[in-house]
Motif scaffolding. Structure first.
Motif, mmCIF file in Angstrom:
data_model
loop_
_atom_site.group_PDB
_atom_site.id
_atom_site.type_symbol
_atom_site.label_atom_id
_atom_site.label_comp_id
_atom_site.label_asym_id
_atom_site.label_seq_id
_atom_site.Cartn_x
_atom_site.Cartn_y
_atom_site.Cartn_z
ATOM 1 N N ILE A 106 38.057 41.881 34.477
ATOM 2 C CA ILE A 106 38.683 43.126 34.941
ATOM 3 C C ILE A 106 40.201 42.992 34.968
ATOM 4 O O ILE A 106 40.924 43.852 34.465
ATOM 5 C CB ILE A 106 38.171 43.495 36.349
ATOM 6 N N ARG A 107 40.703 41.905 35.542
ATOM 7 C CA ARG A 107 42.141 41.741 35.754
ATOM 8 C C ARG A 107 42.851 40.985 34.634
ATOM 9 O O ARG A 107 44.080 40.944 34.612
ATOM 10 C CB ARG A 107 42.402 41.000 37.067
ATOM 11 N N GLY A 108 42.111 40.359 33.721
ATOM 12 C CA GLY A 108 42.756 39.595 32.660
ATOM 13 C C GLY A 108 43.105 38.182 33.107
ATOM 14 O O GLY A 108 42.974 37.809 34.272
ATOM 15 N N LYS A 116 24.974 45.680 37.424
ATOM 16 C CA LYS A 116 24.590 44.390 36.838
ATOM 17 C C LYS A 116 25.707 43.357 36.927
ATOM 18 O O LYS A 116 25.622 42.300 36.308
ATOM 19 C CB LYS A 116 24.211 44.585 35.361
ATOM 20 N N LEU A 117 26.768 43.648 37.670
ATOM 21 C CA LEU A 117 27.861 42.688 37.837
ATOM 22 C C LEU A 117 27.355 41.453 38.576
ATOM 23 O O LEU A 117 26.589 41.552 39.532
ATOM 24 C CB LEU A 117 29.017 43.314 38.622
ATOM 25 N N GLY A 165 35.094 33.901 40.436
ATOM 26 C CA GLY A 165 35.477 35.125 41.132
ATOM 27 C C GLY A 165 34.408 36.192 41.035
ATOM 28 O O GLY A 165 33.418 36.050 40.322
ATOM 29 N N ASP A 166 34.628 37.261 41.762
ATOM 30 C CA ASP A 166 33.679 38.369 41.818
ATOM 31 C C ASP A 166 34.322 39.584 41.142
ATOM 32 O O ASP A 166 35.282 40.168 41.661
ATOM 33 C CB ASP A 166 33.352 38.696 43.281
ATOM 34 N N PRO A 167 33.831 39.990 39.962
ATOM 35 C CA PRO A 167 34.449 41.132 39.275
ATOM 36 C C PRO A 167 34.333 42.436 40.056
ATOM 37 O O PRO A 167 35.176 43.317 39.907
ATOM 38 C CB PRO A 167 33.690 41.208 37.947
#
Length: 817
Positions: A403-405, A439-440, A446-448
């Motif tokens: 998500i954050r790159g 489904k994450l 880390g936790d998306p």
């Protein structure tokens, strides 16, 4: 007052002038090109050579009348007139006095009656003080270089302060209204006061101009210095690289692209720093490649590119209806969303709302089983809005950097999927679909889902900072839509930021319409068939839906339609046939034996056999609960029952024991019997609380010998005290029961409002029995009702015929009762 003022005629010709004012004692050239002015000049020359010069209120009026002119003008003696070859006339006049014009008359030219303005009284001390102040301010204005040397010399030579004031007003760049006000003020004290006020304003303007001029010069000097240093650096780098100047050209190309992006100052400052690093770096350095990639990403992002929204609610409704059948509640909510956005935009255009408030709105999450149109309706929303559409698949994502790159310190670092999607769209306001958000996953990286909290928060995402970019990017204009199969698996903090829109499974009638309108035409195109080469009967499609697929959506249905279409295409390609008509009887020749046999109602009333209902993600159906009494002790439960269903069976037994006397159940029979409760299709796991009513009916029927009705199905949770509690999925359960041929439905009283969700044509063919207690359930479910239970005295079971219901075996997903 000069004596020539007394010699002025009463009525004189009028020469209108545009954008200028002439004052007494001045000698000035007047150029005339309009007929009205030329005729007035000729009339003055033929008469007493006196003309009135007066300014127009609006300089754009070509043929002025009396109302278009000021009331105060200047009476002038005409000294000389010269006609030019182009037809214009140049006149030299000597201004004599301020006069008031009245009684304008219009012929070939304007005439007016004139009367000199009274001078008024002046106090010598005030005039002396104002004169001294005027000379000081005039000297300040002169030092600013506002007037040319000839005008300065002329003004300085004036001994009369009134003449001096008039010449200053004529030569300075005052507004026409201000110059006219000075002309209309004959009183010298008042005129000097007004002029000093104008000079103060002019002095402030000059001071501000000087400040701006200084700032501009400093900026130019700074830019010139930077340009000079950069040119020096280019030469140095060219020498170091042996004449290869590609790196310097590359840095300049990036700099030009960045300047064209119109970035915010804080963002541009950070990016300029990277460009300068690239310019100073050797082209073969490892870090140079990293910076090039970074700057390429920066220049390819749509920082200020937008697509114009089409907020036509009627057009959006048409697009949604064309692309999807049914889903009325979903379409209504989407159209409400667009209508609110349209009204906000209209208020913003009127200045009542800011742009940020227009873009704020709920984040929609579409929940429901697979294949019901969640993803495709998001595409239709983008289509109706006129926005770009980007789908981001989040299923299985376990890393926050998705998500954050990644930070640029890592090899192969890239921006996150959000920024990648923005670049793909090419605009900063696309529709982004976050697919399978339930489904994450999470891991040590880390936790998306936690990273999505900022992305999906309208109050925070305007400053979203991707780790790779390192600068904020505004996501507030993006329309985010999420999809999920199981909303309970979405983290609560993330769910709190989204509005849930539920997609229910399709009923058979809806699947039939979808197959005819969308699936069949699409499969004909994909398999190279023309419309007249294959035809499906409604009966064939209905059998395909009920006997070859078991799903909530229509994906498998489309696959089966495609399978039939391919087999027909093969026959046509080999010349075996020119066209084919697929009927329900011919389906087996294309697809083989039916894969699913829907459960049907029992053939007759039986003791110990009740009918329940269950719901799965692929739709609803009925199940049978069978109870048998035999010598022994205890309660035996079979049929792959989950813990909740086992508890329902125990609760039903306890309810039967506690009401044994009322129902005339032999207590010895309860104590000395093994009670076996079985739910058929034992290979399928079954779980859920809504089988309580069916369990109680089956068990009490077996204990009392009173048959349960075969045309009644029930759903609901029971308590030990006999209360009948609400359940979920009523629509799907009722549709499954109707498919099985059930005519009577027992449901909790609290679920009575859910009956409205069931299509009218199905409701009219069924009868619903709301119940608040288990007694009310038994009154409908047992033959003879509650009265048959309470009138039995000896506890013997009435004679019951053996069941002729054919056993059926069902296969499929786990059922939830």
């Amino acid at each position: 007052m000069p004596s020539e003022i007394h010699q002025l005629p009463k009525n004189v010709p009028v020469c209108p002038v545009r954008g200028s004012v002439i004052y007494p004692t001045m000698v000035q050239h007047i150029d005339a090109s309009r007929a009205i002015s030329i005729n007035a000049i000729e009339a003055a020359m033929e008469g007493e050579k006196v003309i009135l010069i007066v300014s127009q209120r609006d300089k754009d009026v070509d043929d002025p009348k009396g109302d278009d002119l000021y009331d105060i003008g200047t009476a002038c003696n005409v000294l000389r007139v010269r006609k030019n070859p182009d037809g214009t006339v140049q006149m030299l006049v000597s201004a004599v006095a301020r006069v008031k014009a009245t009684n304008y008359q219009r012929g070939d030219y304007l005439t007016a009656d004139i009367e000199p303005l009274p001078a008024g009284k002046n106090k010598p001390v005030e005039v002396q003080a104002l004169t001294r102040e005027l000379r000081e301010k005039f000297d300040t204005i002169v030092s600013g270089g506002k007037l040319n040397a000839e005008a300065v010399q002329t003004i300085a030579s004036k001994d009369d302060v009134g003449e001096m004031a008039d010449h200053i007003a004529f030569n300075l760049d005052f507004r026409l209204e201000d110059k006219q006000a000075l002309l209309e003020t004959e009183n010298l004290t008042q005129r000097l006061t007004k002029l000093l006020t104008l000079l103060d304003t002019e002095q402030e303007v000059q001071s501000l101009q000087q400040k701006i001029r200084t700032q501009v010069k400093e900026e130019i000097d700074k830019n010139q210095r930077e340009y000079y240093l950069r040119e020096q650096m280019k030469v140095i780098q060219k020498e170091l690289s042996g004449g290869d100047d590609e790196e310097g050209d590359e840095a300049e190309a990036f700099r030009a692209k960045i300047d064209a992006l119109d970035l915010k100052p804080e963002v541009k400052k950070e990016i300029d720093r990277e460009v300068n690093r690239l310019a100073r770096m050797h082209p073969d350095a490892a870090e140079a490649s990293v910076i090039r990639t970074y700057l390429t990403w920066i220049t390819e992002l749509p920082w200020n590119e937008r697509s114009e929204d089409r907020l036509d609610v009627e057009e959006a409704a048409q697009v949604l209806d064309e692309d999807h059948y049914g889903l009325d509640k979903v379409k209504d909510r989407v159209l409400e969303f667009l209508a609110v956005r349209r009204l906000r935009k209209e208020r913003a255009e009127r200045g009542e709302l800011s742009a940020e408030e227009v873009n704020k709105g709920p984040i929609l999450v579409f929940t429901g089983p697979p294949g019901v149109g969640k993803t495709s309706i998001a595409q239709s929303i983008a289509k109706s809005l006129g926005r770009k559409y980007v789908r981001i698949a989040l299923g299985g994502a376990r890393d926050e950097s998705d998500i954050r790159g990644h930070r640029r310190t890592y090899i192969g670092a890239m921006p996150g999927r959000i920024i990648q999607g923005i670049r793909t769209a090419g605009t900063k306001n696309p529709v982004i679909l976050l697919d399978e958000v339930d489904k994450l996953g999470s891991s040590y990286q880390g936790d998306p889902s936690a990273a999505l909290l900022e992305v999906l928060d309208p109050s925070q995402n305007q400053h979203f900072t991707d780790h790779y970019l390192g600068v904020p990017f505004d996501l507030s204009e993006v329309m985010f839509i999420a999809t999920a199969n199981y909303p309970e698996q979405i983290p609560p903090a993330l769910m709190d930021r989204m509005e849930v829109i539920e997609f229910n499974s399709y009923i058979e009638q809806e699947k039939l319409e979808i197959a005819k309108r969308y699936l069949l035409p699409r499969q004909l195109i994909q398999n190279g068939l023309k419309q007249n080469q294959i035809a499906f009967t409604d009966a064939a499609l209905e059998k395909l839906i009920s006997h070859y697929t078991r799903e909530a959506g229509v994906r498998n249905l489309e696959r089966e339609v495609g399978t039939v279409a391919r087999k027909v295409a093969r026959k046509i390609a080999t010349g075996k046939t020119k066209r084919a008509k697929v009927t329900d009887k011919e389906l087996e020749t294309y697809l083989g034996k039916p894969r699913h046999t829907p459960e049907t109602e029992g053939l007759e009333d039986m003791v110990g056999v009740s009918t329940g209902m269950f719901y799965t993600p692929v739709g609803g159906d009925i199940l049978f609960v069978e109870t048998s009494i035999m010598p022994g002790k205890g309660l035996v439960l079979t049929g792959q029952l989950g813990d909740v269903m086992k508890e329902s069976a125990r609760a039903a037994l306890t309810y039967a024991k506690s009401n044994a006397e009322r129902f005339h159940i032999d207590k010895a029979k309860l104590d000395d019997s093994e009670i076996h409760v079985h739910v058929p299709a034992g290979a399928i796991p079954k779980e859920g609380p809504s089988a309580g009513g069916a369990m109680a009916t089956s068990l009490i029927s077996a204990l009392t010998g009173i048959p349960a009705r075969h045309d009644v199905a029930m759903t609901g949770e029971m308590t030990l005290t006999g209360r009948y509690l609400p359940i979920g999925g009523l629509k799907e359960k009722v549709l499954g029961a109707r498919r099985a041929g059930i005519k009577h439905i027992i449901l909790p009283k609290a679920n009575e409002a859910d009956i409205a969700d069931i299509p009218m044509h199905l409701r009219s063919s069924m009868r619903f029995h709301p119940a608040e207690t288990v007694d009310q359930v038994l009154d409908v479910a047992l033959v003879g009702g509650l009265k048959a239970l309470e009138t039995t005295r000896d506890g013997s079971a009435p004679a019951v015929t053996t069941s002729k219901r054919k056993p059926t075996r069902r296969a499929g997903a786990g059922a939830r009762a």
